[in-house]
Design a protein around this motif. Structure first.
Motif, short mmCIF file in Angstrom:
data_model
loop_
_atom_site.label_atom_id
_atom_site.label_comp_id
_atom_site.label_asym_id
_atom_site.label_seq_id
_atom_site.Cartn_x
_atom_site.Cartn_y
_atom_site.Cartn_z
N LEU A 459 0.83 -1.21 0.00
CA LEU A 459 0.00 0.00 0.00
C LEU A 459 0.86 1.25 0.00
N SER A 463 0.65 4.00 -2.88
CA SER A 463 0.35 5.40 -2.53
C SER A 463 1.44 6.33 -3.03
N LEU A 467 0.91 9.27 -5.72
CA LEU A 467 1.30 10.63 -5.36
C LEU A 467 2.23 11.24 -6.41
#
Length: 501
Positions: A459, A463, A467
């Motif tokens: 994760l 992420s 981003l």
């Protein structure tokens, strides 16, 4: 023991623990039951103090702890301690019946030796040796050994105990044979604890095969029952009926699951022993192919197969029940008149694993043993296995061919010494690092905590990727045509104006 003519009594116990912890009380009751069963029926069993305890107890434990506990955390002691406590407090009443002599481990395989006290026996010159097998020689499979000299008065004998765990899976008989040959080649018992492993010509050691040393090798040897299809002429010609064999019209891909499903453990199941032992791979390798366990013997197997069991204590569907767990011995006495096996059986009371433990109660006399036979030494030289013997190996011939022309014994010894030194030195470096890597991977994949770490890492990476996709560093969105904070996409006129600048 009070006289020099008494026999040395041994209890040999082999158990694949299935990487599951076992309670000390359960282990104690199971091991104690093997001793109670061995008592004469005429002897009253009113008190445990009247039991005839063996002089030594040797435990061969495989898959003692999860891989990550042994390889990554190095905290396998919490799994080993219940076994040590069970034997050292075997009666559960008075302490000091057995004392812990030594422990030796090779990855997931452990060899543990205990001595009965008080006793007139003395034990000395205790040495250990390990051989790692399996992928990258990390100890997923392997062997651990304890060699000791036992004395009674002026008489003495040397005994070698080996706990072994060979390659798994059906159809790998030849690989298991090579596993044994590797063990026989690589074992070395040093006479000096401070030996310099980098010194390749060091000779202060004994090999696995040695004049006068009685050897016991036990554990999950993983040899399977290689049954031919039930409908083949080979079975019909032999007159062997496989229990519950399906009809010829049955789906051949489901044969194993259909005819091998058996009721809960019921002993004895003579149909297994009488009909299937001819297809036991260990018997084939020892007696027919002659490719493993040279010179070793085994008592008659009278117990049902010890592998593989499911959680209901039934043989697992789709797997051929097999005698994976065995006890073998190498008798150094003339004519095989030395080692006697008084009991060889399984122990279904100790559950929790997909294996049933086995045990043997044997006696070794205090009398002068013989030396390695010329025929055996010839066979060892043929397979490039060194031995500690005073026999003139260079004079031995096999099948009319002088073996010193094929493999010089001195060259074998030098080569084995170099191999042993490199193998032992590697245990402190590359292999240990690889064990930590494998332990870490297994921890991440097979444990809830590891799964959590792995999921969090995945994760986190996702992420971070999202981003970076959302906020491309160092890129002007007006020049790339990207929308940023609600601004419209760059038009053709904007581009023309930008280019004119």
């Amino acid at each position: 023991m009070c006289t020099e003519t008494d026999d040395l009594k041994l209890l040999l116990f082999a158990f694949n623990c299935g990487q599951i912890p076992h309670a000390s009380t359960v282990i104690r009751n199971a091991i104690l039951s093997t001793i109670v069963r061995d008592q004469p029926t005429t002897q009253p069993q009113t008190s445990q103090s009247h039991l005839d305890f063996p002089d030594f107890i040797f435990l061969s434990l495989q898959e003692l702890a999860p891989i990550y506990d042994c390889f990554l955390w190095r905290n396998e002691d919490e799994f080993l301690t219940p076994f040590i406590d069970a034997v050292t407090h075997l009666t559960g009443i008075n302490e000091g019946v057995f004392e812990h002599v030594a422990t030796c481990s090779a990855g997931l395989t452990f060899a543990v030796l205990f001595r009965h006290v008080p006793s007139s026996l003395s034990i000395g010159d205790v040495r250990t040796s390990v051989v790692t097998l399996g992928y990258f020689e990390t100890g997923l499979k392997g062997a651990a050994s304890i060699r000791a000299n036992v004395s009674s008065g002026t008489l003495s004998t040397e005994i070698t105990f080996v706990a072994a765990h060979l390659t798994a899976n059906e159809g790998y008989r030849e690989i298991r044979d090579h596993n044994f040959q590797d063990i026989a080649r690589k074992f070395a018992y040093f006479t000096n604890d401070s030996v310099n492993f980098s010194k390749e010509d060091a000779t202060d050691r004994d090999f696995f095969y040695k004049d006068g040393s009685q050897v016991f090798i036990l554990g999950d040897l993983n040899y399977r029952v290689a049954l031919p299809p039930p409908t083949t002429p080979l079975l019909q010609a032999a007159g062997i009926a496989v229990p519950g064999a399906p009809s010829a019209a049955a789906d051949q891909s489901k044969l194993a699951g259909n005819y091998l499903r058996t009721p809960k453990w019921v002993a004895p199941q003579h149909s297994f022993v009488e009909d299937w032992m001819d297809y036991d791979e260990l018997t084939i390798s020892r007696k027919h192919a002659g490719t493993a366990f040279f010179g070793f013997d085994e008592a008659d197997v009278t117990f049902p197969p010890t592998y593989k069991f499911d959680s209901n204590r039934e043989y697992a569907p789709g797997r051929v029940p097999s005698w994976c767990d065995r006890v073998l011995y190498f008798d150094m006495f003339e004519g095989g008149s030395g080692i006697k096996v008084e009991k060889y059986a399984s122990l279904p009371e100790l559950d929790g694993s997909d294996h049933i433990p086995v045990y043997a109660i044997t006696t070794v006399p205090f009398k002068r043993p013989g030396s390695l036979s010329e025929q055996l030494v010839a066979n060892l030289l043929k397979h490039n296995i060194a031995a500690s013997t005073a026999a003139p190996a260079y004079q031995i011939t096999s099948r009319g061919v002088s073996l010193d022309r094929q493999v010089a014994p001195t060259a074998i010894r030098a080569r084995q010494i170099k191999l042993q030194n490199r193998h032992i030195a590697a245990r402190t470096g590359r292999i240990k690092a690889m064990e930590k890597l494998i332990g870490g991977l297994v921890y991440l994949v097979l444990t809830p905590a590891g799964n959590g770490i792995l999921l969090a890492a995945v994760l986190g990476l996702v992420s971070a990727y999202m981003l970076l996709r959302t906020y491309p560093p160092g890129i002007d969105p007006y020049r790339t045509g990207l929308e940023y904070e609600g601004r419209p996409t760059t038009t053709a006129s904007d581009k023309q104006m930008l280019n004119s600048d």
